[in-house]
Design an enzyme around this catalytic site. Structure first.
Site, short mmCIF file in Angstrom:
data_model
loop_
_atom_site.label_atom_id
_atom_site.label_comp_id
_atom_site.label_asym_id
_atom_site.label_seq_id
_atom_site.Cartn_x
_atom_site.Cartn_y
_atom_site.Cartn_z
N GLU A 116 0.84 -1.20 0.00
CA GLU A 116 0.00 0.00 0.00
C GLU A 116 0.88 1.25 0.00
O GLU A 116 2.07 1.18 0.32
CB GLU A 116 -0.93 -0.01 1.21
CG GLU A 116 -0.24 -0.16 2.54
CD GLU A 116 -1.20 -0.44 3.69
OE1 GLU A 116 -0.99 0.14 4.77
OE2 GLU A 116 -2.14 -1.23 3.52
N LYS A 118 2.90 4.52 0.96
CA LYS A 118 3.46 5.13 2.17
C LYS A 118 3.13 6.62 2.11
O LYS A 118 3.78 7.39 1.40
CB LYS A 118 4.96 4.92 2.27
CG LYS A 118 5.56 5.41 3.60
CD LYS A 118 7.04 5.11 3.68
CE LYS A 118 7.58 5.53 5.06
NZ LYS A 118 7.37 6.96 5.35
N ASP A 120 2.91 10.39 3.03
CA ASP A 120 3.84 11.31 3.69
C ASP A 120 3.04 12.29 4.54
O ASP A 120 2.78 13.43 4.14
CB ASP A 120 4.67 12.04 2.64
CG ASP A 120 5.92 12.68 3.24
OD1 ASP A 120 6.27 12.34 4.38
OD2 ASP A 120 6.54 13.51 2.56
N TYR A 225 -4.87 3.14 8.50
CA TYR A 225 -4.27 2.00 7.83
C TYR A 225 -4.02 0.79 8.73
O TYR A 225 -3.56 -0.25 8.24
CB TYR A 225 -2.94 2.40 7.17
CG TYR A 225 -1.92 2.99 8.12
CD1 TYR A 225 -1.26 2.19 9.04
CD2 TYR A 225 -1.63 4.34 8.09
CE1 TYR A 225 -0.33 2.72 9.91
CE2 TYR A 225 -0.70 4.88 8.96
CZ TYR A 225 -0.05 4.07 9.86
OH TYR A 225 0.87 4.59 10.73
N LYS A 310 11.43 2.88 0.39
CA LYS A 310 11.49 4.33 0.21
C LYS A 310 11.98 4.67 -1.20
O LYS A 310 12.98 4.13 -1.67
CB LYS A 310 12.44 4.95 1.24
CG LYS A 310 12.00 4.78 2.69
CD LYS A 310 10.76 5.60 3.00
CE LYS A 310 11.02 7.09 3.03
NZ LYS A 310 11.82 7.51 4.18
N CYS A 404 9.59 48.51 -10.75
CA CYS A 404 8.61 47.44 -10.56
C CYS A 404 8.39 46.72 -11.89
O CYS A 404 8.20 47.37 -12.93
CB CYS A 404 7.30 48.04 -10.06
SG CYS A 404 5.92 46.86 -10.03
N CYS A 407 4.43 47.80 -13.04
CA CYS A 407 4.04 49.18 -13.39
C CYS A 407 5.21 50.09 -13.73
O CYS A 407 5.02 51.25 -14.08
CB CYS A 407 3.22 49.81 -12.26
SG CYS A 407 4.20 50.13 -10.76
N CYS A 422 7.58 47.92 -4.46
CA CYS A 422 7.15 48.88 -5.47
C CYS A 422 6.61 50.11 -4.75
O CYS A 422 5.85 49.99 -3.79
CB CYS A 422 6.07 48.27 -6.36
SG CYS A 422 5.27 49.46 -7.46
N CYS A 427 -0.24 50.35 -8.06
CA CYS A 427 0.36 49.32 -8.92
C CYS A 427 -0.65 48.20 -9.19
O CYS A 427 -1.21 47.63 -8.25
CB CYS A 427 1.61 48.75 -8.27
SG CYS A 427 2.31 47.33 -9.15
#
Length: 674
Positions: A116, A118, A120, A225, A310, A404, A407, A422, A427
């Protein structure tokens, strides 16, 4: 909200059943059968029904997932059976050796396994007794974990009750789906907050929040599980039984007749796992027979009947073609690496985070460099290393932009701050970021108003501030001219905007405004003292700093930020336009009685009293007093019970707080009898 008066108990049962079924379909099956709007309508009816008939409220009601008051001390839970780790395999030889040892102990030529994913996530144990969820804990050291029951109760796909009346101790993983994680980090980026590193760490942190109300807002899920009690003959029988009970499982297990079939599963799963909505980092292989598990037993750290295969962390080299900067809602420029596209962990990656300008400077990252990028445990690709030996001639150190990127206005770096901003308050990049922050799910939750539509609305000059959103319903003709905006989409958007006008709490509005340092929890506290937008607009900056600065959970820094925000002329104009557009937020009733005998006084409660601490706190607030979690400079009274340490008493004396007992508190007008 209309309520069925004929038989409120039956209506309550029907609504609760409907909501549980919809939660199951949405969070467990990922197959919703109603829209968010329809679900919210059902939930609001249930809330209204319980408000009208408080006797219908019980711990298993869907409304009780919102969380209770914060805890101050984390309790520990000692398990009857330890939650062991799994030994790891990193190649076929390791896994073949695991199989050889197991066959040798069992004296068998072949073993039936269950393979099944694993997952995380963050490990958790939950316990059901008499059909009710009664305990939840973190992994801890395996034997002793932290009590997280109140937080676990807020996880939407974890049932609060099941039909099986036996005691069931179940192990599982709490996780965060990738899309939810990305959406949350998008919001944090827009708010110019530090990004979360990965879904696993984020889920683990949320599980351990002291205030369950905060956890209730998070899109956590759990997959179970394993079952501690040996009620079944095989692992597969157990998984099928959990599924039949409506408990959440991954449903991706496969029975493998021997280790060769396990290898086939691993190869197939490694090539398809990136299609899953959550992170996986390998495959778990378990002996299917429970009787065989008993024979195999465990070492001090690992069971001999299970192991984890793994997958290797994936790194790729690619060329950094350009560095561009995104503009946040306050104008902060965030650098992003544009890469020669490369396949990594099942997706094509063409962008990677560079965190900030200092990160670029420290690693001396240059356009044209060959870089290693990583995505193992990181949803957002990161530039891990620079290969300077491959650097082309003529490259130059990256220079922060003087203008920026959106703009072209001049950029500026405020003294003492690392961020480049900015300078243009108008903007379009700022406007787009602030609008998306305002409309996201944890803010005003305006369904259908995503990032691409926000960009179109700003570019078309239909929206230039958050107030303009609520004028869109009268601009349906202009909406229909936008790309991919048909009559049906426009109608849904307008309906969602109208819904947000009157069906969002004032705390949601405060959160959505993006006031620096004000998150969801602080917004709820502010809304208790200032229940409307007009109330905050009417308050002077001095009043806000004084009132909010003395509140438990707010403090001087947040108070100063709120005062500054509401004294800014441009912000005030926008907020007044919101009111003119018809925005009417729902108010949160204050816990504090403004006419109580303790008004203006603050209390810290310590030791054991005749009533639970929560009851004492609520009674003080109902009498007009404020609660401090510790003795502060402005704490008026320290209320002591039995078993009080000398430290807190000494602190109270030093800071001038009067020390009183429970009887004195009652004499001051506090009703502890309920």
């Amino acid at each position: 909200m209309p309520v069925n008066e004929s038989d409120p108990k039956l209506r309550h049962l029907a609504l609760s059943k409907q909501i549980r079924e919809h939660n199951y379909r949405y969070y467990t099956l990922a197959d919703p059968s109603v829209s968010d709007t329809d679900f919210d309508r059902l939930f609001r009816e249930l809330v209204a029904l319980e408000k009208q008939y408080p006797e219908l409220v019980h711990p298993d009601s869907p409304t009780q997932r919102v969380g209770s008051a914060p805890t101050k001390n984390v309790q520990k839970i000692e398990r009857t059976a330890p939650m062991l780790s799994l030994d790891n395999c990193f190649n076929r030889d390791d896994l073949s050796e695991f199989d050889r040892r197991a066959r040798e102990i069992l004296e068998s030529e072949s073993i039936v396994y269950v393979a099944e994913p694993k997952i995380d996530g963050a490990s958790i144990e939950v316990v059901y007794k008499d059909g009710r969820l009664v305990q939840a804990s973190t992994r801890g050291d395996g034997r002793i974990g932290e009590d997280i029951l109140r937080n676990a109760r807020t996880i939407r796909n974890l049932p609060l009750q099941i039909s099986d009346k036996r005691t069931l101790s179940l192990r599982g993983e709490v996780l965060l789906f990738i899309d939810d994680f990305l959406s949350i980090n998008e919001a944090r980026k827009a708010a110019e907050e530090a990004l979360f590193k990965n879904p696993r760490n984020t889920a683990a942190g949320w599980l351990r929040l002291l205030d369950p109300k905060e956890t209730a807002d998070k899109p956590l899920r759990v997959f179970l599980y394993d079952l501690v009690e040996p009620y079944f003959e095989s692992h597969l029988d157990m998984l099928k039984a959990l599924e039949a009970l409506g408990l959440p499982t991954h449903r991706l297990e496969r029975v493998c007749a021997g280790i060769d079939e396990v290898f086939v599963y691993i190869e197939e799963f490694e090539s398809s796992r990136h299609e899953l909505p959550y992170e996986t980092d390998g495959v778990v292989i378990k002996v299917n027979s429970i009787a065989s598990r008993d024979i195999l037993g465990s070492t001090a750290r690992f069971p001999r009947w299970a192991t984890a295969y793994k997958f290797a962390a994936e790194h790729k080299k690619t060329v950094l073609e350009a560095i561009h900067c995104d503009v946040g809602r306050t104008g902060v420029l965030t650098p992003v690496a544009h890469l020669t596209p490369v396949s990594l962990s099942g997706t094509t990656v063409s962008h990677a985070s560079l965190h900030n300008l200092d990160y670029i400077e420290e690693k001396d990252i240059r356009v044209g460099d060959t870089v290693t990028i990583e995505k193992a445990g990181e949803i957002i690709p990161q530039v891990l290393a620079v290969h300077k030996e491959l650097r082309p001639k003529g490259t130059r150190r990256y220079k922060a932009p003087n203008s920026c990127p959106v703009c072209k206005s001049a950029t500026e770096r405020l003294e003492g701050q690392a961020a480049l901003r900015c300078s243009n308050p108008k903007c379009p990049g700022k406007i787009k970021a602030s609008l998306w922050y305002f409309t996201r799910r944890t803010g005003m939750n305006i369904e259908g108003l995503g990032k691409s539509l926000v960009e179109q609305l700003v570019d078309a000059k239909l929206v230039q501030s958050i107030a303009d959103i609520f004028v869109l319903p009268i601009k349906s003709a202009e909406l229909l001219k936008l790309e991919r905006m048909g009559e049906k989409s426009a109608h849904k958007l307008i309906a969602s905007i109208e819904d947000a006008k009157t069906n969002r709490s004032f705390a949601q509005l405060l959160t959505a405004l993006g006031i620096p340092l004000v998150g969801g929890v602080a917004a709820k506290l502010i809304a208790e003292s200032y229940p409307t937008l007009q109330a905050l607009l009417d308050a002077s900056p001095q009043e806000l700093e004084q009132t909010l600065g003395s509140m438990h959970g707010i403090g001087p820094k947040i108070a100063a930020s709120v005062a500054s925000f509401f004294s800014d002329t441009e912000q005030r104009d926008t907020l007044k336009k919101l009111l003119d557009a018809g925005l009417k937020s729902k108010t949160i009733p204050s816990r504090i009685n403004k006419n109580g005998p303790l008004l203006g006084l603050s209390f810290c409660v310590t030791g054991t009293l005749s009533s639970p601490r929560k009851v004492v706190h609520e009674a003080i607030e109902q009498a007009g007093g404020k609660i401090h979690d510790t003795v502060k400079k402005d704490t008026s009274y320290l209320v002591i019970g039995s078993n009080v340490g000398a430290t807190k008493i000494e602190k109270a004396k030093k800071r001038g707080a009067k020390i009183v007992d429970e009887n004195a508190l009652k004499e001051m007008g506090v009703n502890l009898e309920g």
